[in-house]
Design an enzyme around this catalytic site. Structure first.
Site, short mmCIF file in Angstrom:
data_model
loop_
_atom_site.label_atom_id
_atom_site.label_comp_id
_atom_site.label_asym_id
_atom_site.label_seq_id
_atom_site.Cartn_x
_atom_site.Cartn_y
_atom_site.Cartn_z
N CYS A 65 0.87 -1.17 0.00
CA CYS A 65 0.00 0.00 0.00
C CYS A 65 0.90 1.21 0.00
O CYS A 65 2.11 1.09 0.07
CB CYS A 65 -0.84 0.03 1.28
SG CYS A 65 -1.76 -1.50 1.55
N ARG A 108 1.00 2.11 -5.83
CA ARG A 108 1.29 1.07 -4.84
C ARG A 108 0.03 0.30 -4.44
O ARG A 108 0.10 -0.69 -3.70
CB ARG A 108 1.89 1.69 -3.60
CG ARG A 108 3.17 2.45 -3.85
CD ARG A 108 3.69 3.03 -2.56
NE ARG A 108 4.06 1.98 -1.64
CZ ARG A 108 5.24 1.40 -1.61
NH1 ARG A 108 6.17 1.77 -2.45
NH2 ARG A 108 5.51 0.45 -0.74
N TRP A 161 -3.93 -1.77 -1.23
CA TRP A 161 -3.96 -2.94 -2.11
C TRP A 161 -4.25 -4.10 -1.18
O TRP A 161 -3.41 -4.49 -0.37
CB TRP A 161 -2.62 -3.11 -2.81
CG TRP A 161 -2.57 -4.20 -3.82
CD1 TRP A 161 -3.01 -4.16 -5.10
CD2 TRP A 161 -2.01 -5.50 -3.65
NE1 TRP A 161 -2.77 -5.35 -5.73
CE2 TRP A 161 -2.15 -6.20 -4.87
CE3 TRP A 161 -1.40 -6.16 -2.58
CZ2 TRP A 161 -1.71 -7.51 -5.04
CZ3 TRP A 161 -0.96 -7.47 -2.77
CH2 TRP A 161 -1.12 -8.12 -3.98
N ASN A 205 1.47 -0.35 5.83
CA ASN A 205 1.85 -1.02 4.59
C ASN A 205 2.62 -2.27 4.98
O ASN A 205 3.64 -2.17 5.65
CB ASN A 205 2.74 -0.08 3.75
CG ASN A 205 3.40 -0.79 2.58
OD1 ASN A 205 2.86 -1.76 2.07
ND2 ASN A 205 4.55 -0.34 2.18
N GLY A 206 2.12 -3.44 4.57
CA GLY A 206 2.80 -4.69 4.91
C GLY A 206 1.79 -5.75 5.32
O GLY A 206 0.59 -5.59 5.09
N GLU A 256 8.84 -11.07 -22.21
CA GLU A 256 8.54 -9.73 -21.67
C GLU A 256 7.43 -9.05 -22.50
O GLU A 256 6.53 -8.42 -21.94
CB GLU A 256 9.83 -8.90 -21.65
CG GLU A 256 9.68 -7.43 -21.32
CD GLU A 256 9.07 -7.13 -19.95
OE1 GLU A 256 8.83 -8.07 -19.17
OE2 GLU A 256 8.79 -5.95 -19.68
N LYS A 287 3.81 -7.89 -20.96
CA LYS A 287 3.29 -6.52 -21.08
C LYS A 287 1.86 -6.55 -21.64
O LYS A 287 0.98 -5.87 -21.14
CB LYS A 287 4.16 -5.66 -22.00
CG LYS A 287 5.49 -5.24 -21.44
CD LYS A 287 5.44 -4.09 -20.46
CE LYS A 287 5.49 -4.58 -19.04
NZ LYS A 287 6.75 -4.96 -18.47
N GLU A 326 -0.62 -7.98 -19.00
CA GLU A 326 -0.92 -7.25 -17.78
C GLU A 326 -1.71 -5.97 -18.00
O GLU A 326 -2.44 -5.56 -17.10
CB GLU A 326 0.34 -6.98 -16.94
CG GLU A 326 1.36 -6.05 -17.53
CD GLU A 326 2.53 -5.81 -16.55
OE1 GLU A 326 3.64 -5.63 -17.02
OE2 GLU A 326 2.31 -5.79 -15.34
N HIS A 365 6.63 -28.68 -30.72
CA HIS A 365 6.52 -29.70 -29.68
C HIS A 365 5.21 -29.57 -28.91
O HIS A 365 5.09 -30.09 -27.79
CB HIS A 365 7.73 -29.61 -28.75
CG HIS A 365 9.02 -29.84 -29.48
ND1 HIS A 365 9.39 -31.09 -29.94
CD2 HIS A 365 9.98 -28.99 -29.89
CE1 HIS A 365 10.54 -30.99 -30.59
NE2 HIS A 365 10.92 -29.72 -30.58
N LYS A 383 2.39 -1.75 -7.97
CA LYS A 383 3.74 -1.45 -8.45
C LYS A 383 4.82 -2.10 -7.61
O LYS A 383 5.82 -2.55 -8.13
CB LYS A 383 3.91 0.07 -8.46
CG LYS A 383 5.25 0.54 -9.02
CD LYS A 383 5.34 0.27 -10.50
CE LYS A 383 6.66 0.68 -11.11
NZ LYS A 383 6.86 0.03 -12.41
C1 F6R Z 1 5.66 -6.07 -14.89
C2 F6R Z 1 6.26 -5.68 -13.63
C3 F6R Z 1 6.50 -6.73 -12.59
C4 F6R Z 1 7.78 -6.41 -11.80
C5 F6R Z 1 7.96 -7.40 -10.64
C6 F6R Z 1 9.25 -7.15 -9.89
O1 F6R Z 1 5.54 -4.98 -15.75
O2 F6R Z 1 6.56 -4.54 -13.42
O3 F6R Z 1 6.55 -8.00 -13.16
O4 F6R Z 1 8.87 -6.48 -12.66
O5 F6R Z 1 6.88 -7.28 -9.77
O6 F6R Z 1 9.31 -5.87 -9.37
P1 F6R Z 1 10.66 -5.20 -8.92
O7 F6R Z 1 11.50 -4.97 -10.13
O8 F6R Z 1 10.26 -3.93 -8.26
O9 F6R Z 1 11.33 -6.16 -7.97
#
Ligand code: F6R
Length: 608
Positions: free
Chosen positions: A2, A27, A74, A100-101, A481, A485, A488, A504, A603
């Site tokens: 959060c 967050r 969150w 937060n936690g 990747e 993207k 998500e 396969h 995030k």
């Molecule tokens: C996807 C994304 C996540 C982060 C993952 C790790 O776009 O951003 O998959 O890469 O949660 O986050 P960090 O880099 O902050 O450890």
């Protein structure tokens, strides 16, 4: 996971809290709330939904006061609802707090408090902390706060208000981030620096197990024994503009466009014609030569950067490299020793699984090098060595510019290790360095040349429910990747495969019109990719290829081609990823989704 904020000063607090929360919404964004100290005691306003719901409530009936705390949530314990939103208070209303936690022993504490007559109104782990404070209060709020450190298991950053000492915000943290911004006659607290960059550049970073008292005139930090600690503030040189959208419709688009600059920053002072130095690493050349293997650990996008890093490190440094997802690594009893170099990669520096992997590796005697974007984060502080990504604040949940700097950091590291360990001839090293130095310029070119074409492709992708991404060698982690993207933010089911693997099994899924994104940015594997492309085309797939400028014959085998500038194939990753990021962005935009804050995600993932 959060965002928390707090303010004490001479201004009306509610708009300041809302502004700070808006910058931390990445967050968490399923509910929000504030608590304000005023003549009536502690006034709490909270609402389920995005911040604008809370904004509406506050605008129609603003709680007046010059000190308060706020939270954007969150959900972990309990569904998003008004009742589960923070701040939480004890029954008497003497204590209110934001958290937060995750409190791991919360059920035990809840039962214990329940037996003493405490009654709870929410399903959260946070509410019990307010009750615990009331239970432990013996005439000194600071003592009650310190007693939390002994009782709470799990992770927490807490900002606490108390009617007993109404001029102070109390904060305490363990394994969740918390910073204190220092102003003139006003002070701020937040989960992350961008929350109050507009107001101050001086930040005090609170360490695990420390608490602080923040008043209008000052900040006092204490260790868990209650002894005062002196700490110099960190000067942050980001300007507030860097943390804003800068005229773009979304943070994500802005951050995609910032990538050439981010590449320049990650390279600056580290690489120049004929030279590669990572002077911030205090490892001696002997130490760098002593490693027998490298272990990379990360999550999500950071993990995919590590997969790409493996190819580059193995090719240039000729050292075995393993790559693990952190949540798997920490439970697989990995074999590490002093001859292992463990590299953890994390944009936020707070990802719980990556942090746990770092701790596990250090316990086993391995040295840990962190690639992180977050100065003062837990991973920054606990790693033996750190290479900062210098991407600047990344606000969109989907990582773009941090990813590109992670990949570039692997290029730098591979070149540096190759130099120190003598695995690449000097002449070749000079040529490779020259190629890397071209990347910021070439990234800018790629942005310009791909955007319009990708907008056109998004018109087709927006109608799909499935998509496939294929590539070989370094293009395979790019495919992963690119698929992540798209998943998500546009919620299209996307899968990535090494191109040679399709036959396969997955080939069975291909039929007329299924979109396949083929990355063919390796000269040495170009012919092999062409064969794989023909295989999918023969099953009716709609193929878009990304390849180097000049490879015109591919046009006969695919439906659409996007050319990227030609560069040494080892380093094409930071270019080929750009159209994939744009594809995800424009497809999500076309589908009308919230690009910067996709559903169910946050995030900074500070919970396991
Ligand atoms: C996807 C994304 C996540 C982060 C993952 C790790 O776009 O951003 O998959 O890469 O949660 O986050 P960090 O880099 O902050 O450890």
């Amino acid at each position: 996971m959060c965002g928390i904020v707090g303010y004490v000063g001479d201004k009306e607090v509610a708009p300041i809290l809302l502004d700070g929360l808006q910058r931390l919404e990445y967050r968490g964004y399923d509910s929000a709330g504030v608590a304000v100290v005023n003549g009536k005691g502690i006034e709490v306003v909270k609402a389920v939904g995005k911040l604008k719901e809370l904004d509406g409530l506050i605008t129609s009936n603003p709680p007046s006061g010059k000190m308060g705390i706020g939270h954007t949530r969150w959900a972990t314990h309990g569904v998003p609802s008004d009742l589960n939103s923070h701040p939480h208070a004890d029954r008497s209303g003497d204590f209110a707090l934001v958290h937060n936690g995750i409190i791991e022993n919360f059920q035990r504490l809840k039962d214990e408090l329940g037996q003493k007559g405490h009654r709870f109104i929410s399903e959260t782990d946070t509410e019990i902390i307010a009750h615990l404070l009331a239970e432990n209060y013996r005439g000194d709020v600071q003592q009650a706060v310190l007693s939390l450190i002994e009782r709470l298991e799990g992770s927490y950053a807490l900002a606490i208000l108390s009617r007993h000492e109404p001029d102070k915000i109390f904060v305490v943290r363990k394994d969740s981030p918390l910073v204190i911004g220092k102003g003139q006659g006003e002070n701020f607290i937040a989960s992350d620096i961008p929350a109050f960059l507009k107001q101050t550049r001086e930040f005090l970073i609170l360490n695990d197990g420390e608490c602080a008292q923040v008043t209008q005139d000052g900040v006092q930090i204490f260790n868990r024994q209650g002894e005062e600690i002196k700490r110099e503030p960190l000067q942050v040189d980001w300007d507030a503009e860097q943390a804003e959208k800068g005229g773009y419709q979304h943070y994500m688009l802005k951050e995609i466009h910032e990538q050439p600059d981010a590449l320049r920053r990650v390279m600056s002072n580290r690489i120049a014609p004929g030279k590669i130095e990572l002077s911030e690493l205090s490892l001696t050349p002997e130490q760098l030569r002593s490693y027998r293997r490298i272990q990379i650990v990360a999550c999500g996008t950071a993990y995919y950067s590590g997969m790409l890093g493996k190819y580059v490190l193995e090719q240039l440094v000729r050292i075995p490299v393993e790559v693990d997802v952190a949540s798997e690594f920490r439970y697989r009893q990995p074999l590490l020793n002093r001859q292992s170099l463990v590299i953890v990669v994390s944009q936020s520096g707070e990802t719980a699984d990556t942090l746990a992997a770092l701790r596990l590796a250090r316990k086993q005697g391995a040295r840990v090098l962190a690639l992180t974007n977050a100065i003062g984060s837990s991973i920054d502080r606990e790693a033996d060595q750190v290479l900062y990504l210098q991407a600047g604040p990344e606000i969109a949940v989907a990582s773009t510019k941090a990813y590109i700097t992670m990949v570039a950091a692997f290029y730098l590291l591979a070149l540096y290790l190759a130099k120190v360990r003598g695995t690449v001839e000097e002449e070749q090293l000079t040529t490779l360095i020259a190629e890397v130095l071209r990347l910021p310029e070439l990234a800018a070119e790629t942005l310009i040349s791909s955007e319009e074409m990708i907008k056109g492709r998004a018109q087709v992708y927006k109608l799909q429910e499935n998509a496939f991404f294929i590539g070989r060698n370094t293009d395979f982690p790019l495919a992963l990747e690119g698929a992540l993207k798209l998943k998500e933010i546009s919620y299209i089911h996307a899968e990535a495969y090494p191109a040679g693997e399709l036959k396969h099994g997955p080939l069975a899924l291909l039929e007329d019109g299924v979109p396949v994104l083929a990355i063919a940015a390796r000269h040495s594997l170009y012919d092999k990719m062409l064969s794989n492309i023909k295989e999918v085309k023969a099953r009716g797939a709609d193929v878009t290829a990304i390849t180097f400028a000049g490879q015109r014959e591919i046009e006969e085998s695919v439906d659409h081609v996007l050319y990227i500038p030609s560069v040494n194939e080892l380093f094409s990753g930071v270019l080929a990823i750009i159209p994939l990021q744009l594809l995800a962005y424009y497809t999500a935009l076309e589908r009308g989704y919230d690009v910067d804050q996709p559903r169910n995600l946050a995030k900074s993932v500070t919970v396991e």
